[in-house]
Design a protein around this motif. Structure first.
Motif, PDB file in Angstrom:
ATOM      1  N   ARG A 152      11.064 -14.041  41.330  1.00  0.00           N
ATOM      2  CA  ARG A 152      10.650 -12.745  40.769  1.00  0.00           C
ATOM      3  C   ARG A 152       9.211 -12.415  41.142  1.00  0.00           C
ATOM      4  NH1 ARG A 152      12.565 -13.596  34.667  1.00  0.00           N
ATOM      5  NH2 ARG A 152      11.388 -11.694  34.318  1.00  0.00           N
ATOM      6  N   GLY A 153       8.636 -13.220  42.040  1.00  0.00           N
ATOM      7  CA  GLY A 153       7.291 -12.938  42.513  1.00  0.00           C
ATOM      8  C   GLY A 153       6.177 -13.522  41.670  1.00  0.00           C
ATOM      9  N   ARG A 154       6.514 -14.367  40.729  1.00  0.00           N
ATOM     10  CA  ARG A 154       5.492 -14.982  39.878  1.00  0.00           C
ATOM     11  C   ARG A 154       4.906 -16.196  40.594  1.00  0.00           C
ATOM     12  NH1 ARG A 154       3.995 -11.323  36.172  1.00  0.00           N
ATOM     13  NH2 ARG A 154       5.858 -10.235  35.497  1.00  0.00           N
ATOM     14  N   THR A 155       3.623 -16.179  40.845  1.00  0.00           N
ATOM     15  CA  THR A 155       2.983 -17.273  41.570  1.00  0.00           C
ATOM     16  C   THR A 155       2.211 -18.212  40.654  1.00  0.00           C
ATOM     17  OG1 THR A 155       1.070 -15.863  41.989  1.00  0.00           O
ATOM     18  CG2 THR A 155       2.773 -15.935  43.695  1.00  0.00           C
ATOM     19  N   ARG A 156       1.854 -17.750  39.469  1.00  0.00           N
ATOM     20  CA  ARG A 156       1.141 -18.598  38.503  1.00  0.00           C
ATOM     21  C   ARG A 156       2.089 -18.896  37.347  1.00  0.00           C
ATOM     22  NH1 ARG A 156      -4.532 -15.950  37.196  1.00  0.00           N
ATOM     23  NH2 ARG A 156      -3.498 -16.229  35.217  1.00  0.00           N
ATOM     24  N   VAL A 157       2.468 -20.145  37.211  1.00  0.00           N
ATOM     25  CA  VAL A 157       3.416 -20.556  36.173  1.00  0.00           C
ATOM     26  C   VAL A 157       2.773 -21.655  35.339  1.00  0.00           C
ATOM     27  CG1 VAL A 157       5.674 -21.603  35.732  1.00  0.00           C
ATOM     28  CG2 VAL A 157       5.403 -19.979  37.619  1.00  0.00           C
ATOM     29  N   ALA A 158       2.865 -21.512  34.035  1.00  0.00           N
ATOM     30  CA  ALA A 158       2.378 -22.541  33.116  1.00  0.00           C
ATOM     31  C   ALA A 158       3.565 -23.063  32.315  1.00  0.00           C
ATOM     32  CB  ALA A 158       1.333 -21.964  32.171  1.00  0.00           C
ATOM     33  N   VAL A 159       3.607 -24.355  32.088  1.00  0.00           N
ATOM     34  CA  VAL A 159       4.674 -24.971  31.314  1.00  0.00           C
ATOM     35  C   VAL A 159       4.086 -25.450  29.993  1.00  0.00           C
ATOM     36  CG1 VAL A 159       6.343 -26.866  31.207  1.00  0.00           C
ATOM     37  CG2 VAL A 159       5.974 -25.635  33.361  1.00  0.00           C
ATOM     38  N   ALA A 160       4.611 -24.917  28.891  1.00  0.00           N
ATOM     39  CA  ALA A 160       4.185 -25.328  27.552  1.00  0.00           C
ATOM     40  C   ALA A 160       5.174 -26.357  27.038  1.00  0.00           C
ATOM     41  CB  ALA A 160       4.135 -24.123  26.622  1.00  0.00           C
ATOM     42  N   SER A 161       4.733 -27.573  26.944  1.00  0.00           N
ATOM     43  CA  SER A 161       5.585 -28.682  26.527  1.00  0.00           C
ATOM     44  C   SER A 161       5.786 -28.674  25.018  1.00  0.00           C
ATOM     45  CB  SER A 161       4.924 -29.997  26.954  1.00  0.00           C
ATOM     46  OG  SER A 161       5.587 -31.088  26.374  1.00  0.00           O
ATOM     47  N   CYS A 162       7.010 -28.882  24.591  1.00  0.00           N
ATOM     48  CA  CYS A 162       7.298 -29.026  23.160  1.00  0.00           C
ATOM     49  C   CYS A 162       7.741 -30.446  22.836  1.00  0.00           C
ATOM     50  CB  CYS A 162       8.368 -28.027  22.734  1.00  0.00           C
ATOM     51  SG  CYS A 162       7.782 -26.335  22.777  1.00  0.00           S
ATOM     52  N   PHE A 163       7.375 -31.392  23.699  1.00  0.00           N
ATOM     53  CA  PHE A 163       7.701 -32.794  23.446  1.00  0.00           C
ATOM     54  C   PHE A 163       6.732 -33.340  22.416  1.00  0.00           C
ATOM     55  CE2 PHE A 163       9.065 -32.035  27.830  1.00  0.00           C
ATOM     56  CZ  PHE A 163      10.407 -32.344  27.690  1.00  0.00           C
ATOM     57  N   THR A 164       7.225 -34.238  21.591  1.00  0.00           N
ATOM     58  CA  THR A 164       6.359 -34.808  20.573  1.00  0.00           C
ATOM     59  C   THR A 164       5.603 -36.037  21.059  1.00  0.00           C
ATOM     60  OG1 THR A 164       8.218 -36.060  19.692  1.00  0.00           O
ATOM     61  CG2 THR A 164       7.721 -33.940  18.644  1.00  0.00           C
TER      62      THR A 164
END
Length: 101
Positions: free
Chosen positions: A28-40
């Motif tokens: 979709r053309g998104r070049t900046r991706v951040a992953v928000a972890s919900c692991f404990t």
């Protein structure tokens, strides 16, 4: 910034996986991706998700001091909450009665 897509992704058997979600955003053309972890806690799944992320990745929640405070708060609440005494079981409605409402 408004209009930034958020795509849930999963680290186990559910889809999409983090890798699939990152690919979909890139398509979709998104070049900046951040992953928000919900692991404990750190571990296999947290590491695999971090490896799949092309950029920013949050640490597992368990590494944040607020998580320890929350767990202690919940523990203190549980100690102050009276345990209900089991009484006679409530009658269970017949399935037909539920369907006629």
């Amino acid at each position: 910034r408004l209009g930034v897509p958020v795509v849930p992704a999963y680290a186990s058997a559910a889809a999409p996986t983090v890798t699939e979600a990152v690919r979909a955003l890139a398509a979709r053309g998104r070049t900046r991706v951040a992953v928000a972890s919900c692991f404990t806690a750190p571990g296999r799944f947290a590491a695999e998700c971090a490896d799949a992320a092309p950029g920013t990745v949050s640490d597992p929640l368990g590494t944040h001091p607020a998580m320890a405070r929350l767990l202690l708060h919940r523990y203190d609440q549980a100690l102050r909450t009276p345990i209900p005494v089991a009484g006679p079981a409530a009658p269970v409605a017949e399935p037909a009665a539920l369907a006629t409402a």
